[in-house]
Design an enzyme around this catalytic site. Sequence first.
Site, short mmCIF file in Angstrom:
data_model
loop_
_atom_site.label_atom_id
_atom_site.label_comp_id
_atom_site.label_asym_id
_atom_site.label_seq_id
_atom_site.Cartn_x
_atom_site.Cartn_y
_atom_site.Cartn_z
N CYS A 1 -3.79 -5.62 -22.60
CA CYS A 1 -4.11 -5.15 -21.25
C CYS A 1 -3.04 -5.55 -20.23
O CYS A 1 -3.17 -5.25 -19.05
CB CYS A 1 -5.48 -5.64 -20.80
SG CYS A 1 -5.59 -7.43 -20.70
N GLU B 1 -3.36 -14.90 -23.65
CA GLU B 1 -2.27 -14.84 -22.68
C GLU B 1 -1.55 -16.17 -22.53
O GLU B 1 -0.69 -16.32 -21.68
CB GLU B 1 -2.77 -14.33 -21.32
CG GLU B 1 -3.94 -15.09 -20.73
CD GLU B 1 -4.44 -14.51 -19.42
OE1 GLU B 1 -3.72 -13.74 -18.77
OE2 GLU B 1 -5.56 -14.87 -19.03
N HIS C 1 0.83 -1.21 0.00
CA HIS C 1 0.00 0.00 0.00
C HIS C 1 0.86 1.25 0.00
O HIS C 1 0.53 2.24 -0.63
CB HIS C 1 -0.89 0.02 1.24
CG HIS C 1 -2.16 -0.72 1.03
ND1 HIS C 1 -2.83 -1.39 2.01
CD2 HIS C 1 -2.90 -0.90 -0.09
CE1 HIS C 1 -3.92 -1.93 1.53
NE2 HIS C 1 -3.98 -1.66 0.25
N ASP D 1 1.04 -12.71 -18.54
CA ASP D 1 1.10 -14.17 -18.59
C ASP D 1 1.69 -14.66 -19.90
O ASP D 1 2.40 -15.67 -19.92
CB ASP D 1 -0.30 -14.77 -18.37
CG ASP D 1 -0.63 -14.88 -16.89
OD1 ASP D 1 0.25 -15.33 -16.14
OD2 ASP D 1 -1.74 -14.50 -16.49
C1 PEP Z 1 -1.93 -10.53 -18.08
O1 PEP Z 1 -1.67 -11.71 -17.82
O2 PEP Z 1 -1.24 -9.83 -18.85
C2 PEP Z 1 -3.09 -9.86 -17.44
C3 PEP Z 1 -3.45 -8.65 -17.80
O3 PEP Z 1 -3.74 -10.51 -16.46
P1 PEP Z 1 -3.19 -10.71 -14.97
O4 PEP Z 1 -2.03 -9.77 -14.79
O5 PEP Z 1 -4.33 -10.40 -14.08
O6 PEP Z 1 -2.80 -12.15 -14.96
MG MG Z 2 -3.10 -13.02 -16.86
#
Ligand code: PEP
Ligand code: MG
Length: 547
Positions: A501, A430, A187, A454
């Site tokens: 993302c 991913e 945090h 991932d």
């Molecule tokens: C990713 O794997 O890039 C992703 C956006 O999901 P997370 O980081 O929640 O695994």
């Molecule tokens: Mg992921």
Amino acid sequence: MVKLIGKGVYSAIAIGNISVIKKSYAETSEIKADDKNKERIRLENAKNEAVSQIKKIYEKALTDAGEETAQIFDIHLMMIEDEDYNDAISALIDEGYTAEYSVAETGKNFAQSFADMDDEYMKARSADIKDISDRILSCLSGKKDDNRSQRENLIICADDLSPSETMSIDRDKVIAFVTAFGSPNSHTAILARSIGIPAIIGMGKDFLQKLTDGEKAIVDGETGELILSPDKETLEVKSKKQAEEKQEKALIEENRGKENITLDGTRIDVFANIGNPQNVISAIENDAGGIGLFRSEFIYLDKERYPTEEEQFEIYKTVLSEMKGKKVIIRTLDIGADKNVEYFGIPREENPALGLRAIRLCLDRPEIFETQLRALFRASVHGNLGIMFPMISSVNELIEAKRICDKIKNELKSDNIPYDENTEIGIMVETPAAAVISDKLAKHCDFFSIGTNDLTQYTTACDRQNPYLDKFCDTENTAVLRLIEYTARSAHENGIWVGICGEMAADTSLTEKFLRMGIDELSVTPSFVLRVRDKIRKTNLKGHPGK
Ligand code: PEP
Ligand code: MG
């Protein structure tokens, strides 16, 4: 001149004077009390004082750092009233211990239990329990809220800083902080980023001994350097870098309200990633065009039982309504691997990252999945929803997940419950498998969102949780970039849109590459939206490719 290295958590430079902080409350040496009643009254008074201090900090956080940060202190207010915590303190007082000992001991035990938990969210609660216990102890000792120091341009150095200490920092006097411990996802680090103060953590346990109070120093939050008694040349270099940073920050702010458009007229969406409904405020404050990833598993991580359909419906409805018709992509639960929840009872696995997680868990236990999908489709009429499945690695998984969606929609239809028939269904790309068969997957969904966190982990076989692999993890790995490019091509050849993302989406050194690949959307941490927009607006795809 001495250079010490830690981990920078907010990239900016501060030049000032060292101020070493030691914890303010008294050690609790006296443990047995003469009068239990007196201890109960002392505890009650100290608790009341602590509550009123936290409320003030909450208000300060709200104005200085925004709603998302202020929530931390809302959690503190809840924790300080927690029944188990208070019962444990009272039980010790009943056994004849002083209020100080009872609070310190309970705080220590609760903090340890949280720290021992597997999931990262619960682990982080350990710092919160320590924080509220320290505050009650400080109130018991009769000390007023610490004002630190009368001096200015302070670089606060401490073993660790609790969230409320970080938030209580007087921004007129404190220009940076450096701690011996802490993690980038603590945090305190998150607070540092949200209030925009240069910070370094993880300097190591002996670091305070190397410091002299009042000594001149430089903090470089980008490189993680703490430079003590800098020489003239270093001072000049860092001062120049600091001036450039300030200029850049002002320029980035100018992008507010502007379009995400390149110099040659290519448009792209820049959305925000969120983990809970409170983060929506931050997404809006940072001018995000939508939510590109709502990690819905945090709804499950926050609880000790499965969240009900009604609880989930309220959350999704809130997020969709607050985004007022802008796109909101909600990822179905990605439980498993690093985000484990005890009540799911997932059997112990040798390789949890390769185990029963995300969509696999949902297909294995359709009743959990169906509850979430019902809540999502019911909420779909309150905004512009997209539903996204994580960790897809085969066409069959996608077809099966969509079959369950159809089943839910049919049930809603026969129950006369409204839902939006046009709700987009997409997948996270991913796993390397999903990227390689993206041409086939694209025929069965409306969009792709590439999860580079991932995708990098599985492509390079480097566990993303393992800090010792840092030097082997190439964040701009060519293999990963090729998979992204292929996925983008597959999407467009099949007429669907494609976004990114994962954390790579916020890496502005890759923005031009992504634009050239035809990526349609980048979804980033809210505070990076304007930075990415700035980069897009400076890019010219008609020119020669940059590096
Ligand atoms: C990713 O794997 O890039 C992703 C956006 O999901 P997370 O980081 O929640 O695994
Ligand atoms: Mg992921």
